[in-house]
Design an enzyme around this catalytic site. Structure first.
Site, PDB file in Angstrom:
ATOM      1  N   HIS A   4      -9.517  21.113   7.621  1.00 44.79           N
ATOM      2  CA  HIS A   4      -8.352  20.483   6.985  1.00 44.79           C
ATOM      3  C   HIS A   4      -8.491  20.228   5.496  1.00 44.79           C
ATOM      4  CE1 HIS A   4      -8.613  19.363  11.286  1.00 44.79           C
ATOM      5  NE2 HIS A   4      -7.369  19.786  11.275  1.00 44.79           N
ATOM      6  N   GLY A  20      -1.538   6.577   1.867  1.00 38.25           N
ATOM      7  CA  GLY A  20      -0.983   7.396   2.942  1.00 38.25           C
ATOM      8  C   GLY A  20      -0.279   8.631   2.395  1.00 38.25           C
ATOM      9  N   ARG A  24       1.557   9.895  -3.799  1.00 36.95           N
ATOM     10  CA  ARG A  24       1.037   8.684  -4.431  1.00 36.95           C
ATOM     11  C   ARG A  24      -0.385   8.943  -4.943  1.00 36.95           C
ATOM     12  NH1 ARG A  24       3.139   3.473  -1.869  1.00 36.95           N
ATOM     13  NH2 ARG A  24       4.726   3.653  -3.470  1.00 36.95           N
ATOM     14  N   ARG A  43      -2.054  21.797   3.733  1.00 37.31           N
ATOM     15  CA  ARG A  43      -0.954  20.991   4.290  1.00 37.31           C
ATOM     16  C   ARG A  43      -0.303  20.053   3.267  1.00 37.31           C
ATOM     17  NH1 ARG A  43      -1.004  20.165  10.288  1.00 37.31           N
ATOM     18  NH2 ARG A  43      -2.369  21.798  11.006  1.00 37.31           N
ATOM     19  N   ARG A  87      -8.864   2.514   1.985  1.00 40.29           N
ATOM     20  CA  ARG A  87      -7.444   2.821   2.188  1.00 40.29           C
ATOM     21  C   ARG A  87      -6.631   1.885   1.313  1.00 40.29           C
ATOM     22  NH1 ARG A  87      -2.584   3.284   4.521  1.00 40.29           N
ATOM     23  NH2 ARG A  87      -1.748   1.492   5.636  1.00 40.29           N
ATOM     24  N   ILE A  88      -5.621   2.418   0.625  1.00 41.39           N
ATOM     25  CA  ILE A  88      -4.710   1.600  -0.175  1.00 41.39           C
ATOM     26  C   ILE A  88      -3.303   1.896   0.334  1.00 41.39           C
ATOM     27  CG2 ILE A  88      -6.031   1.092  -2.282  1.00 41.39           C
ATOM     28  CD1 ILE A  88      -5.101   3.705  -3.467  1.00 41.39           C
ATOM     29  N   SER A  90       0.555   0.253   2.469  1.00 40.33           N
ATOM     30  CA  SER A  90       1.557  -0.803   2.569  1.00 40.33           C
ATOM     31  C   SER A  90       1.554  -1.352   3.988  1.00 40.33           C
ATOM     32  CB  SER A  90       2.939  -0.275   2.193  1.00 40.33           C
ATOM     33  OG  SER A  90       3.317   0.732   3.105  1.00 40.33           O
ATOM     34  N   GLU A 178       0.213  -2.301   9.955  1.00 42.48           N
ATOM     35  CA  GLU A 178       0.132  -0.984   9.301  1.00 42.48           C
ATOM     36  C   GLU A 178      -0.293  -0.020  10.386  1.00 42.48           C
ATOM     37  OE1 GLU A 178      -3.454   0.394   8.159  1.00 42.48           O
ATOM     38  OE2 GLU A 178      -3.701  -0.750  10.009  1.00 42.48           O
ATOM     39  N   ASP A 203       7.322  -5.254   3.323  1.00 43.57           N
ATOM     40  CA  ASP A 203       8.474  -5.860   3.999  1.00 43.57           C
ATOM     41  C   ASP A 203       7.992  -7.011   4.867  1.00 43.57           C
ATOM     42  OD1 ASP A 203       7.467  -3.262   5.163  1.00 43.57           O
ATOM     43  OD2 ASP A 203       8.459  -4.022   6.942  1.00 43.57           O
ATOM     44  N   ARG A 216       8.105  -1.572  -5.683  1.00 39.95           N
ATOM     45  CA  ARG A 216       6.917  -1.226  -4.885  1.00 39.95           C
ATOM     46  C   ARG A 216       5.914  -0.462  -5.733  1.00 39.95           C
ATOM     47  NH1 ARG A 216       9.937  -0.086  -0.322  1.00 39.95           N
ATOM     48  NH2 ARG A 216       9.934   2.132  -0.727  1.00 39.95           N
TER      49      ARG A 216
END
Ligand code: HPA
Length: 233
Positions: A4, A20, A24, A43, A87-88, A90, A178, A203, A216
């Site tokens: 991958h 994610g 970003r 991908r 991991r960063i 939301s 999350e 949220d 955001r």
């Protein structure tokens, strides 16, 4: 190369920041890194390596959900010799007092799935972040005068659930929701590496407060700056 990721081994840094969204990752790399190189586009899961304050850092998309971050973090830890993944992302807040734009450092994650059992032979539903990386985040945030909240995140498998989960949230002492941290933490434990998860609340599921895309983007950057500072420590 892995199934991958097409990057050469030497093109991935020892510390990887994982939003994610691959776009970003692009935005963060272009905003903060010098000598940026695109090292994976399989991908469209873009991964960039560059330097921050002279230290090599990789910013890599993880995709959504445990299966996706599970694949990428496994390959990074085990085939690319990555030591730290932050991991960063939301999260939605399950509590009135955890407000949109708050920064949340996940101390432990409650998994819906049996990812941790299948990937790492861990029976517990609750998996801890790497203590060193978790503490480093707390210290860096303090130095930067950014308030972090911390506790247990719900690492959910289902975004659109059919039922009311108020009781489930209370019973399991869940603060925020999350969809990735439990897989990342389990892979780190299995590989004897470090993992952490920093979240910006996007949220509030109690007050129904939401954020705009533009707001955001700005607030997300506080969390990114903490993670980058940790990466160069
Ligand atoms: N559920 C799951 N993941 C999320 C949410 C949510 O409400 N908000 C941001 N990430």
């Amino acid at each position: 190369m892995t199934p991958h990721i097409s990057a050469k081994k030497e093109d991935i840094a020892k510390t990887v920041l994982m939003p994610g969204d691959p776009l970003r990752a692009k935005k963060i790399a272009e905003t903060y890194l010098e000598n940026v190189k695109l090292v994976n586009e399989v991908r469209n899961m873009f991964m960039y390596t560059g330097t921050y304050k002279g230290v090599e850092v990789t910013i890599a998309g993880s995709g959504m959900g445990c299966p996706s971050i599970g694949i990428y973090s496994y390959e990074l830890y085990n085939f690319y010799d990555v030591e730290n993944i932050i991991r960063i992302g939301s999260a939605g807040s399950y509590k009135e007092e955890i407000k949109v734009y708050d920064v949340y450092n996940v101390k432990e994650a409650y998994g819906d799935s049996n990812y941790a059992k299948l990937a790492a032979n861990i029976d517990d539903k609750v998996i801890k972040a790497g203590t060193e990386l978790y503490s480093l985040i707390e210290n860096v945030a303090k130095d930067k005068n950014i308030k972090t909240l911390t506790g247990r995140a719900h690492s959910a498998d289902v975004f659109y659930r059919h039922d009311d989960i108020t009781e489930f949230v209370k019973e399991n002492e869940l603060d925020v929701v999350e969809m990735e941290s439990v897989a990342l933490f389990a892979n780190a434990i299995k590989a004897k590496k470090q993992a952490a998860c920093l979240l910006t609340i996007s949220d509030n599921l109690v007050t129904k407060e939401i954020t705009t895309a533009e707001e955001r983007q700005n607030n997300f950057m506080q969390m990114v700056e903490i993670a980058l500072e940790v990466a160069v420590k």
